[in-house]
Write an enzyme that holds these catalytic residues in place. Structure first.
Site, short mmCIF file in Angstrom:
data_model
loop_
_atom_site.label_atom_id
_atom_site.label_comp_id
_atom_site.label_asym_id
_atom_site.label_seq_id
_atom_site.Cartn_x
_atom_site.Cartn_y
_atom_site.Cartn_z
N HIS A 1 0.69 -1.35 -0.18
CA HIS A 1 -0.19 0.10 0.01
C HIS A 1 0.85 1.42 -0.17
O HIS A 1 0.58 2.32 -0.61
CB HIS A 1 -0.92 -0.06 1.24
N GLU B 1 -4.36 8.25 7.19
CA GLU B 1 -5.34 7.13 6.43
C GLU B 1 -5.78 5.89 7.39
O GLU B 1 -6.96 5.59 7.65
CB GLU B 1 -4.85 6.63 5.11
N GLU C 1 2.24 1.92 -3.52
CA GLU C 1 1.33 2.34 -4.41
C GLU C 1 1.10 3.95 -4.06
O GLU C 1 1.09 4.64 -5.25
CB GLU C 1 -0.14 1.89 -3.92
N HIS C 2 1.06 4.47 -2.90
CA HIS C 2 1.12 5.97 -2.74
C HIS C 2 2.30 6.47 -3.08
O HIS C 2 1.99 7.67 -3.73
CB HIS C 2 1.01 6.22 -1.09
#
Lengths: 426, 421
Positions: free
Chosen positions: B67, B143, B70-71
């Site tokens: 993740h 997040e 991905e960012h």
């Protein structure tokens, strides 16, 4: 692919969007009535009762079975607020006959009959709703109202709206008040709804692979439930340009068990006419309408203060709401950056690129409505309520005509009204 | 390109595996304005231990790194952010990470090829520095906190934790504030080079296109990367049994939330079994089910159940969730209904009706370009062609559904997670 509009009876309008493009047909009915303290809870409760049963399909179980039998036809209904109105919404979606194994009776006709019956002829006993359903749905409504605090982001936005529009219809929570529920009597509510259905504004939307409008109107006029509806001078709040008084910036804080703070800022917009409102749409897109917007870039990407950072313009109420989720101790920092962005907008501190990209974000979104039946219906209905009746193409044209000066001009007419902060605490 | 047509839903899939190992799938949609591109890699939060092709030692990386990666992919060497670049072109771009995949996508109408160039460039050009890795930790921490405040997510994740003892599916996709603090640019590059090789990736495009022409456009935008060998993914040995039957957590909620899970494991005839499970779930807990009607009318539940069958490369499970004043009662009632259904057998009429519903729902999956592309990608990650569901549905009969009912809906495989005040 355009909207075709016919008033079938006074106060009752059929809107059709004929297209071969989709695998489904979508139909919606909107009942529009004034949003008022005295009736808001009643409307919310009535909306829940409508889905329990109809004159010929007396239980929810049977409604569900019918929908399943129709190849998983989807139905939903609920209550909403738009401007100073409370809206009953009904949706039904069917698969087009050409994709079904055996084409039986036309599926859209069956669906139309069903949605009309649900909206117009609820199941009744002794001049009221079925007592069992009535008691049950009072409880369900209580639950819904109690549960509103569970979704912190939604709750914070709603609370900011309520504070900003305190004492006005738009400040009313769309599901009403728990204390009101016990005061409602079954028969009285049933009569209230019978009365409402004869006096509210009714809009019926149909999108998909449909016959000629004439044929649909004929079908409606012969429909046993539709026949019950009389001509009416619809009672609802017509849109008007609101002139909110210049308000002092007010701060509202609330405490809950949260690990992230929610900072919501309500802006008062003094757009006087359609032209200014359209400039405000562009203003909002530059401010917080996309991943390129000033708020997203400066609050999230530059200062790393938030994951959510965006703004929305509520046209019917001439208000913008900025939403962020931040570390509680970063409150001052975030507020400062947001205020700087507002100031930048007033001073025209945004680039030609920002300006053009914002327009593009808006027009791309509008073009995409041609691909989505539900968004398209929602677009036309908000146009209907705003009494603008602009086709999507015309709206895009007007967006493109907005000048930088108009945006700066509108920025000067925008001021902070309410700052709402949800933080940690008992 | 290979063409696969489905006559029921009247759509075609064009697919090709390129020399570098990349699979390209194109689903043309006439007269639709929107175009959707999604480029996915078979790499998700589950893949935290693996052997890099050509190496012999296993590599273990911090949780949440897929993740995190991905960012970071949107940041470019020249200092620009391609998320902004894509937005500037008027398309709406995004990315997401799940347990078994990471995907980069955009949806738009104008400037398609320009945006395709940008997206494909982005995915093929990572740029990580100590500094930009450090600053991302703050955003991701926000997040993670947003999810921590979301009871729906917590109750779901706890149900997964109750079902699985060791499998990494039990860890939050984003990791924890603590685990992501250990991420460095070196580990990010290692993960990138291992999992973002074309042979581990699938590109899906849906919109109004001429497929062969589009394929050429895709090829033009690929940089030369040789296909690498097989990535050996190391998952802990997960037992068939559940981890613990019940997890309860305290959070400020007005009404308790619950998620019931059934641990399934990997099934034969995945597509067919999945369809049967969907019909069985409708039958047991759907809006017309006796269980729902009873619990609703007595006030135990206030809204319909959410339920789904989730499947990945090496595991699958059933999830049923909702809110209730008395989650235990819902759980007991569910067990009772399952036992009853096994004993009395499935009613033929109910079965046929729910199969019709499922058929209609499968047709509706092919409406929206974004949904279509995402569906083809997710299925392809698990080696399934999305048309197969429509092909298989007729073979799902009452006998087969009964067999699946007895095989899968077992009390000892059930768990419940509850969140309440």
């Amino acid at each position: 692919m355009q909207e075709n509009k016919t008033e079938i009876k006074k106060g009752i309008t059929l809107h059709t969007i004929n297209t071969q493009k989709f695998k489904t047909n979508l139909m919606s009915i909107y009942l529009t009535t004034k949003l008022e303290e005295q009736t808001v809870t009643k409307n919310a409760l009535a909306a829940l009762l409508l889905r329990r049963g109809t004159a010929t399909i007396p239980s929810q179980e049977e409604i569900s079975k019918k929908l399943e039998e129709m190849y998983g036809c989807e139905f939903d209904n609920g209550i909403d607020k738009m401007g100073n109105n409370q809206i009953y919404k009904f949706y039904i979606e069917t698969v087009n006959d050409e994709f079904l194994p055996q084409s039986e009776d036309k599926m859209w006709k069956k669906a139309l009959e069903m949605i009309l019956e649900i909206a117009i002829s609820p199941y009744s006993e002794n001049g009221g709703f079925k007592e069992e359903y009535f008691e049950k749905e009072k409880n369900t409504l209580k639950q819904i109202i109690e549960m509103r605090k569970d979704n912190k982001a939604r709750y914070s936005l709603d609370r900011c709206i309520e504070e900003m529009f305190k004492g006005e219809p738009y400040g009313i929570f769309k599901y009403g008040k728990i204390e009101e529920i016990e005061n409602i009597q079954n028969k009285e509510l049933y009569e209230f709804y019978q009365n409402l259905i004869q006096n509210c504004k009714i809009d019926i939307y149909m999108s998909g692979n449909l016959p000629e409008e004439k044929e649909i109107i004929e079908l409606l006029n012969q429909n046993k439930d539709f026949k019950k509806l009389q001509e009416r001078e619809p009672i609802y709040s017509e849109v008007e340009i609101e002139n909110r008084e210049d308000s002092q910036e007010k701060l509202v804080e609330e405490k809950m068990e949260v690990s992230q703070g929610k900072l919501i800022i309500g802006l008062n917009v003094k757009a006087q006419n359609q032209k200014e409102k359209i400039a405000t749409v562009v203003y909002n897109a530059i401010l917080g309408g996309s991943a390129n917007s000033k708020i997203f870039r400066n609050v999230r990407e530059k200062a790393h203060l938030a994951y959510t950072a965006a703004s929305n313009y509520i046209r019917l109420k001439n208000a913008i709401f900025i939403r962020t989720g931040i570390e509680i101790e970063n409150y001052e920092k975030a507020l400062k950056i947001i205020k700087e962005q507002l100031k930048d907008m007033e001073e025209g501190n945004f680039t030609e690129e920002d300006f053009n990209e914002a327009k593009q974000v808006i027009t791309e979104g509008l073009k995409a409505t041609y691909d989505e039946q539900d968004t398209q219906i929602t677009y036309y209905f908000s146009q209907e309520l705003a009494k603008e009746n602009m086709e999507i193409k015309e709206y895009m044209k007007k967006i493109n005509e907005v000048t930088k000066e108009e945006v700066i001009n509108i920025a000067k007419k925008i001021s902070i009204d309410t700052i709402y902060f949800l933080k940690r605490g008992e | 390109m290979q063409v696969i047509e489905n006559l029921k839903v009247k759509e075609k899939l064009y697919t090709e595996k390129l020399e570098n190992g990349l699979t390209v799938m194109i689903i043309p949609k006439k007269d639709v304005q929107k175009k959707y591109v999604i480029w996915g890699t078979k790499y998700g939060s589950n893949d935290s231990e693996f052997i890099v092709p050509g190496e012999t030692e296993a590599t273990k990386v911090p949780n949440g790194i897929a993740h995190f990666l991905e960012h970071k992919m949107f940041e470019q060497e020249n200092g620009t952010d391609s998320l902004f670049a894509l937005t500037s072109m008027g398309v709406s771009a995004n990315a997401y990470t799940t347990n078994d995949q990471t995907a980069y996508l955009f949806e738009g109408i104008e400037n398609f090829y320009e945006a395709l160039t940008e997206l494909m460039h982005t995915v093929q050009h990572p740029y990580f520095t100590d500094e930009n890795v450090e600053k991302e930790k703050g955003i991701i921490a926000q997040e993670i906190k947003m999810y921590e405040d979301t009871p729906e997510w917590r109750v779901y994740l706890n149900a997964i934790k109750a079902m699985y003892k060791y499998h990494p599916v039990r860890i939050d996709t984003a990791g924890t504030v603590e685990s992501i603090s250990k991420i460095t640019k070196e580990t990010l590059y290692k993960c990138y080079n291992t999992f973002y090789n074309p042979s581990n990736m699938i590109l899906v495009i849906c919109g109004d296109f001429e497929p062969e022409e589009l394929l050429e456009e895709v090829k033009k935008r690929l940089i030369e990367t040789p296909a690498n060998g097989e990535i050996k993914r190391i998952y802990p040995q997960e037992p068939e049994e559940i981890n613990q039957e019940k997890i309860e957590e305290q959070m400020q909620v007005s009404t308790p939330l619950y998620t019931i899970g059934i641990k399934v494991g990997k099934l034969q005839e995945e597509v067919k079994a999945g369809l049967a499970i969907e019909i069985l779930l409708d039958l047991l807990v759907g809006p017309s089910s006796q269980m729902y009607q009873k619990l609703y009318s007595e006030g135990t539940v206030f809204g319909e159940f959410n339920y789904s069958y989730e499947t990945s490369r090496d595991y699958s499970h059933i999830i049923i969730g909702g809110t209730s004043k008395d989650p235990q009662k819902v759980y007991q009632e569910f067990k009772k209904r399952v036992a009853e259904l096994k004993e009395k057998g499935i009613n033929k009429e109910d079965f046929e009706r729910l199969r019709k519903k499922l058929y209609g729902n499968l047709i509706k999956e092919f409406e929206d370009v974004s949904h279509i592309a995402r569906m083809f990608l997710s299925d392809a990650i698990n080696d399934i062609n999305s048309f197969d569901y429509l092909e298989e549905i007729e073979s799902v009969n009452l006998e087969y559904a009964t067999q699946i009912l007895n095989q899968i809906f077992n009390e000892e495989k059930m768990v419940i997670s509850i969140i309440k005040n």
